[in-house]
Design a protein around this motif. Sequence first.
Motif: not given
Length: 670
Positions: A71, A126, A258
């Motif tokens: 990311e 994101l 995540r």
Amino acid sequence: MTVVKITEPDTARRVAKALLALCGLWLACYEVRVVAFPHEHVFVFGRAGHLIELGLVSGLCLLRGVVDRRERGGWLLVGLGCAAWTLGETYFTAALWNLHTIPVPSPADAGYLAFPPLAFSGIVLLARRRVHRLSASVWIDSAAAALAIAGLSAAVVFDPVLHSVGGSPANVATNLAYPVSDMLLLGLLVGVLALSGWRLTRTWCLLGVGVIVFWIADSLYLIQSASASYTPGGVYDVGWWSGITMLAAAAWMGSDDREVVPAREPTILLPLAFGVMALAVLISGDLSYGNLNPLAVSLAGGSLIAIGVRLYLTFRHNERILSGSRKAARTDSLTTLPNRRALTDDLTTALTVADDARPVVLVMFDLDGFKSYNDTFGHPAGDDLLRRLSARLATAIRGRGTAYRLGGDEFCALIHPHDEVAQPIIDAAQSALTEHGQGFTVGCSYGALTLPREAATPIDALALADRRMYNDKHRGRQSASRQSADVLVRALAERIPDLEDHLSDVASLAGGTAERLGLELDEVEVIQRAAELHDIGKVAIPDAILQKPAALDQSEMSFMRQHPIIGERILAAAPSLAPSAPLVRATHEWFDGSGYPDALVGDHIPLGSRIIAVCDAFEAMTSYRPYRKTLTPEQAEEELRRSVGTQFDPVVVDAFCRARRHAALTPATA
């Protein structure tokens, strides 16, 4: 669900979290000092103190982008936005803090206004990394939520700024850029949360709270600036600093959540809640006599339009689900043919429109040999066979009727012959349900009737078709077993001529007794077949033993007692006679366990074998034999009753005697 492992070093994560905790403590202490001790001046809370805190959290956010390869782009953009705002704040603190009139635009505005688009871009990246496979409903929900929040922001902040700005175009554009950029950033974040199915992980919670706190601080600043009441270093300044700190915390505190997951289909409740918010904005504008600015009206109206589209899509989606459920309820899952429920509905319809001029033919099929195929090749192969046969059946009657699967190995067809003769169509359907291969043959029996001539209701039609189908199946089985039995009886008669009449009489007596005991037709036939062939094992006994005029010695008797076992093996080799094989084996067992070959006792002896033993003994006693006196039927019955409980079953003997007297079952040779 794919869980993404943390890639940043543990040490960096621990240090970052510790520094963020320290920054949070500093912000709390600063706010307490401003509220409770506004005139106390402490070096650590001086004008430069917050710049150090902002520089630290901006650096931490950038560091997150450096160490996170997955990311990187998103966190670097968010970190650059924080750094740009920090640079703008640094210039404001150094050059504009004490000015009575703050120039607009200034280098500080460039830093401040760079934050929203950079943070906007980072949040989009994101979201793209974390959410996949979005439906149209999710997109519309996110748009409705974003428009509602943006409309609320425009209604609260835009008007005071719009009415207070003046001067050069650059001044006007700069002042209006703040509420517009805040509105877009807040709307985007709400939209992203909607896209993720409102999965409130730590990352999105901290990002959301940070943007909301930042928006509140910006809004209060703009309102106070419009009324010329803003003072630097006041209670509300901590809102900006806390917002940026929370963005950095989102980078590190949410580092272990995540998960790349498909967006969940949201419920309609949240979109409706945002619709209520948009409606409230419009109503408040109406109550204020139309003083709501056009931007807020447009955004709130757009949210309501999106909600309307969402409701329409939900209606269509529910219609598709209902249609799919109805189709599934009427469809066989294995073959995709219509099922019994569909057949019942179609039969009801057919009976209302059919007449003698336009008859409908109902045909019910049952596969022959499918159980053996399933047992031999396994259930997956059996399922494949059912799919093949069902496809052939549907093709065979396509354009002239509909094929159905009722369950198991039963199929059905509703045929509309029109001007054709129905029998060739039925024959084609029967052929379609037949398959031959190495080691197997699968065919089918069927029962057919014409509607409405032969049945007036679906229940009657199905019952009649079912009876005719099983009659057809029964005739097929009877033919196969009859032919096999005739061959064996003829072979035995050629070997032992005196046995043929004896076997026929025993079979007749056994059938009558079985019927008297209330057995089903299929069971009666199996018993009769076993009775007719109960001595078939004697074909393997040497003539020297069979025709010996004297008594058999122990060795010869032992050999003779093998004939029930031999008979069982012979019958078991023919599938149509296999059900009679175990009955033949046990015909010489005694009720008290002293019989042969297995010394079975009482109810452990098959009922058919107990029946045959009684009938065989009676026929032997009442038939002519050169080596002993022939008994009358009454004398033979007395002998049977004397052996009740030892050689014979009492219940069977009683049923035999009643059946013989009722139907005059005394053999002709008596």
